[in-house]
Write a protein that holds these residues in place. Structure first.
Motif, PDB file in Angstrom:
ATOM      1  N   THR A   1     -12.506 -25.869   8.717  1.00 47.82           N
ATOM      2  CA  THR A   1     -12.863 -26.543   9.955  1.00 47.82           C
ATOM      3  C   THR A   1     -12.109 -27.864  10.021  1.00 47.82           C
ATOM      4  OG1 THR A   1     -15.071 -25.570   9.945  1.00 47.82           O
ATOM      5  CG2 THR A   1     -14.750 -27.511  11.323  1.00 47.82           C
ATOM      6  N   ALA A   2     -11.309 -28.019  11.055  1.00 43.98           N
ATOM      7  CA  ALA A   2     -10.574 -29.277  11.234  1.00 43.98           C
ATOM      8  C   ALA A   2     -11.557 -30.359  11.680  1.00 43.98           C
ATOM      9  CB  ALA A   2      -9.474 -29.105  12.270  1.00 43.98           C
ATOM     10  N   PRO A   3     -11.475 -31.543  11.080  1.00 41.31           N
ATOM     11  CA  PRO A   3     -12.391 -32.611  11.477  1.00 41.31           C
ATOM     12  C   PRO A   3     -12.112 -33.133  12.890  1.00 41.31           C
ATOM     13  CG  PRO A   3     -10.800 -33.402   9.861  1.00 41.31           C
ATOM     14  CD  PRO A   3     -10.584 -31.932  10.005  1.00 41.31           C
ATOM     15  N   SER A   4     -10.913 -32.914  13.380  1.00 35.78           N
ATOM     16  CA  SER A   4     -10.526 -33.337  14.725  1.00 35.78           C
ATOM     17  C   SER A   4      -9.196 -32.679  15.046  1.00 35.78           C
ATOM     18  CB  SER A   4     -10.380 -34.862  14.785  1.00 35.78           C
ATOM     19  OG  SER A   4      -9.356 -35.280  13.911  1.00 35.78           O
ATOM     20  N   ARG A   5      -8.744 -32.860  16.278  1.00 33.43           N
ATOM     21  CA  ARG A   5      -7.418 -32.368  16.633  1.00 33.43           C
ATOM     22  C   ARG A   5      -6.403 -33.191  15.852  1.00 33.43           C
ATOM     23  NH1 ARG A   5      -5.750 -33.317  22.611  1.00 33.43           N
ATOM     24  NH2 ARG A   5      -5.162 -35.329  21.780  1.00 33.43           N
ATOM     25  N   GLY A   6      -5.334 -32.581  15.414  1.00 31.25           N
ATOM     26  CA  GLY A   6      -4.311 -33.334  14.712  1.00 31.25           C
ATOM     27  C   GLY A   6      -3.726 -32.567  13.550  1.00 31.25           C
ATOM     28  N   CYS A   7      -2.987 -33.279  12.730  1.00 28.50           N
ATOM     29  CA  CYS A   7      -2.339 -32.706  11.548  1.00 28.50           C
ATOM     30  C   CYS A   7      -3.208 -33.007  10.332  1.00 28.50           C
ATOM     31  CB  CYS A   7      -0.944 -33.311  11.377  1.00 28.50           C
ATOM     32  SG  CYS A   7       0.160 -32.987  12.770  1.00 28.50           S
ATOM     33  N   HIS A   8      -3.528 -31.979   9.571  1.00 26.16           N
ATOM     34  CA  HIS A   8      -4.443 -32.121   8.443  1.00 26.16           C
ATOM     35  C   HIS A   8      -3.880 -31.443   7.199  1.00 26.16           C
ATOM     36  CE1 HIS A   8      -7.388 -33.461  11.355  1.00 26.16           C
ATOM     37  NE2 HIS A   8      -7.063 -32.403  12.083  1.00 26.16           N
ATOM     38  N   LEU A   9      -4.182 -32.005   6.042  1.00 29.33           N
ATOM     39  CA  LEU A   9      -3.819 -31.378   4.775  1.00 29.33           C
ATOM     40  C   LEU A   9      -4.818 -30.273   4.468  1.00 29.33           C
ATOM     41  CD1 LEU A   9      -3.069 -34.467   2.507  1.00 29.33           C
ATOM     42  CD2 LEU A   9      -1.430 -32.888   3.524  1.00 29.33           C
ATOM     43  N   ILE A  10      -4.308 -29.112   4.074  1.00 27.91           N
ATOM     44  CA  ILE A  10      -5.198 -28.026   3.669  1.00 27.91           C
ATOM     45  C   ILE A  10      -4.897 -27.555   2.251  1.00 27.91           C
ATOM     46  CG2 ILE A  10      -5.599 -27.261   6.035  1.00 27.91           C
ATOM     47  CD1 ILE A  10      -3.747 -24.827   5.297  1.00 27.91           C
ATOM     48  N   THR A  11      -3.964 -28.212   1.582  1.00 27.29           N
ATOM     49  CA  THR A  11      -3.556 -27.792   0.243  1.00 27.29           C
ATOM     50  C   THR A  11      -4.744 -27.687  -0.698  1.00 27.29           C
ATOM     51  OG1 THR A  11      -1.423 -28.866   0.596  1.00 27.29           O
ATOM     52  CG2 THR A  11      -1.996 -28.300  -1.679  1.00 27.29           C
ATOM     53  N   GLY A  12      -5.607 -28.698  -0.711  1.00 26.77           N
ATOM     54  CA  GLY A  12      -6.768 -28.699  -1.599  1.00 26.77           C
ATOM     55  C   GLY A  12      -7.708 -27.540  -1.334  1.00 26.77           C
ATOM     56  N   GLU A  13      -7.941 -27.227  -0.063  1.00 26.22           N
ATOM     57  CA  GLU A  13      -8.811 -26.098   0.293  1.00 26.22           C
ATOM     58  C   GLU A  13      -8.225 -24.776  -0.195  1.00 26.22           C
ATOM     59  OE1 GLU A  13     -11.845 -25.541   1.946  1.00 26.22           O
ATOM     60  OE2 GLU A  13     -12.127 -27.667   1.517  1.00 26.22           O
ATOM     61  N   VAL A  14      -6.921 -24.611   0.003  1.00 30.41           N
ATOM     62  CA  VAL A  14      -6.270 -23.380  -0.442  1.00 30.41           C
ATOM     63  C   VAL A  14      -6.337 -23.283  -1.973  1.00 30.41           C
ATOM     64  CG1 VAL A  14      -4.076 -22.120  -0.556  1.00 30.41           C
ATOM     65  CG2 VAL A  14      -4.779 -23.216   1.586  1.00 30.41           C
ATOM     66  N   GLN A  15      -6.010 -24.370  -2.651  1.00 30.32           N
ATOM     67  CA  GLN A  15      -6.054 -24.368  -4.122  1.00 30.32           C
ATOM     68  C   GLN A  15      -7.457 -24.070  -4.642  1.00 30.32           C
ATOM     69  OE1 GLN A  15      -4.286 -28.233  -4.906  1.00 30.32           O
ATOM     70  NE2 GLN A  15      -2.382 -27.264  -5.568  1.00 30.32           N
ATOM     71  N   LYS A  16      -8.468 -24.599  -3.965  1.00 26.34           N
ATOM     72  CA  LYS A  16      -9.847 -24.360  -4.388  1.00 26.34           C
ATOM     73  C   LYS A  16     -10.172 -22.862  -4.353  1.00 26.34           C
ATOM     74  CE  LYS A  16     -13.215 -25.511  -1.605  1.00 26.34           C
ATOM     75  NZ  LYS A  16     -14.175 -26.292  -0.811  1.00 26.34           N
ATOM     76  N   HIS A  17      -9.664 -22.165  -3.351  1.00 23.00           N
ATOM     77  CA  HIS A  17      -9.972 -20.749  -3.202  1.00 23.00           C
ATOM     78  C   HIS A  17      -9.123 -19.833  -4.081  1.00 23.00           C
ATOM     79  CE1 HIS A  17     -12.161 -22.235   0.277  1.00 23.00           C
ATOM     80  NE2 HIS A  17     -12.859 -21.135   0.175  1.00 23.00           N
ATOM     81  N   ILE A  18      -7.930 -20.258  -4.444  1.00 25.64           N
ATOM     82  CA  ILE A  18      -7.075 -19.398  -5.272  1.00 25.64           C
ATOM     83  C   ILE A  18      -7.002 -19.893  -6.713  1.00 25.64           C
ATOM     84  CG2 ILE A  18      -5.705 -18.700  -3.287  1.00 25.64           C
ATOM     85  CD1 ILE A  18      -3.407 -20.432  -4.391  1.00 25.64           C
ATOM     86  N   GLY A  19      -7.686 -20.969  -7.029  1.00 30.88           N
ATOM     87  CA  GLY A  19      -7.593 -21.608  -8.342  1.00 30.88           C
ATOM     88  C   GLY A  19      -7.819 -20.680  -9.514  1.00 30.88           C
ATOM     89  N   ASN A  20      -8.793 -19.774  -9.421  1.00 32.71           N
ATOM     90  CA  ASN A  20      -9.064 -18.858 -10.538  1.00 32.71           C
ATOM     91  C   ASN A  20      -7.905 -17.912 -10.794  1.00 32.71           C
ATOM     92  OD1 ASN A  20     -11.574 -19.983 -11.004  1.00 32.71           O
ATOM     93  ND2 ASN A  20     -12.625 -18.518  -9.675  1.00 32.71           N
ATOM     94  N   ASP A  21      -7.136 -17.606  -9.765  1.00 34.40           N
ATOM     95  CA  ASP A  21      -6.004 -16.689  -9.913  1.00 34.40           C
ATOM     96  C   ASP A  21      -4.762 -17.378 -10.456  1.00 34.40           C
ATOM     97  OD1 ASP A  21      -7.540 -14.651  -8.805  1.00 34.40           O
ATOM     98  OD2 ASP A  21      -6.863 -15.122  -6.781  1.00 34.40           O
ATOM     99  N   LEU A  22      -4.660 -18.685 -10.255  1.00 37.70           N
ATOM    100  CA  LEU A  22      -3.433 -19.393 -10.626  1.00 37.70           C
ATOM    101  C   LEU A  22      -3.106 -19.288 -12.107  1.00 37.70           C
ATOM    102  CD1 LEU A  22      -3.593 -22.588  -8.391  1.00 37.70           C
ATOM    103  CD2 LEU A  22      -2.159 -20.568  -8.096  1.00 37.70           C
ATOM    104  N   SER A  23      -4.117 -19.261 -12.972  1.00 38.53           N
ATOM    105  CA  SER A  23      -3.856 -19.160 -14.408  1.00 38.53           C
ATOM    106  C   SER A  23      -3.258 -17.813 -14.787  1.00 38.53           C
ATOM    107  CB  SER A  23      -5.145 -19.399 -15.197  1.00 38.53           C
ATOM    108  OG  SER A  23      -6.083 -18.374 -14.908  1.00 38.53           O
ATOM    109  N   LYS A  24      -3.377 -16.821 -13.933  1.00 33.30           N
ATOM    110  CA  LYS A  24      -2.845 -15.481 -14.194  1.00 33.30           C
ATOM    111  C   LYS A  24      -1.414 -15.319 -13.683  1.00 33.30           C
ATOM    112  CE  LYS A  24      -7.464 -13.844 -13.226  1.00 33.30           C
ATOM    113  NZ  LYS A  24      -8.255 -13.212 -12.181  1.00 33.30           N
ATOM    114  N   ILE A  25      -0.892 -16.346 -13.037  1.00 36.39           N
ATOM    115  CA  ILE A  25       0.396 -16.241 -12.366  1.00 36.39           C
ATOM    116  C   ILE A  25       1.438 -17.110 -13.056  1.00 36.39           C
ATOM    117  CG2 ILE A  25       1.627 -16.672 -10.203  1.00 36.39           C
ATOM    118  CD1 ILE A  25      -1.095 -16.300  -8.783  1.00 36.39           C
TER     119      ILE A  25
END
Length: 137
Positions: A45-69
């Motif tokens: 969910t974007a806090p407002s219209r504009g440009c937002h960083l999503i890197t942390g959200e993506v990393q949070k969701h794929i973090g468990n897989d990263l150690s396997k890659i």
């Protein structure tokens, strides 16, 4: 539409090569497992219209897989038609502000009111958002 309530559903799919697959050991001691695929659907969910960083959200969701890659590729697909992804500098937060300023000058919201756009029933930011997301990719 209320830009603060816009949710983007993003499908994250990444293909990875496992340590076994990338090993330089001989074929006699290494079993090739083939490509591994991991897929996640996340909602941001974007806090407002504009440009937002999503890197942390993506990393949070794929973090468990990263150690396997060891080596891989990550694909992001945004299902929201007036949102887009772009890769930019993160060292200076002014870049996001400047990107938003530039996009608003290129595709101003006033075009929704001055007759430039015909698709205007969903709010001042809707059609400009469609144009901006198409420009960004």
């Amino acid at each position: 539409s209320n830009p603060a309530s816009c949710r983007s559903s993003i499908t994250v799919r990444h293909q990875a090569s496992s340590e076994n697959e990338m090993s330089s050991n001989t074929a006699a001691t290494t079993t090739l497992t083939g490509p591994q695929w991991f897929q996640h659907q996340i909602s941001i969910t974007a806090p407002s219209r504009g440009c937002h960083l999503i890197t942390g959200e993506v990393q949070k969701h794929i973090g468990n897989d990263l150690s396997k890659i060891r080596m891989g590729m990550c694909n992001l697909f945004v299902q929201h038609t007036s949102a887009s992804l772009t890769i930019n500098e993160n060292a200076d937060p002014d870049v996001r502000t400047d990107m938003e300023t530039a996009m608003n000058k290129i595709v101003p919201a006033k075009w929704n009111r001055d007759g430039t756009f015909r698709h205007t029933m969903e709010g001042d930011d809707d059609m400009p958002g469609h144009v901006k997301s198409s420009m960004m990719g």
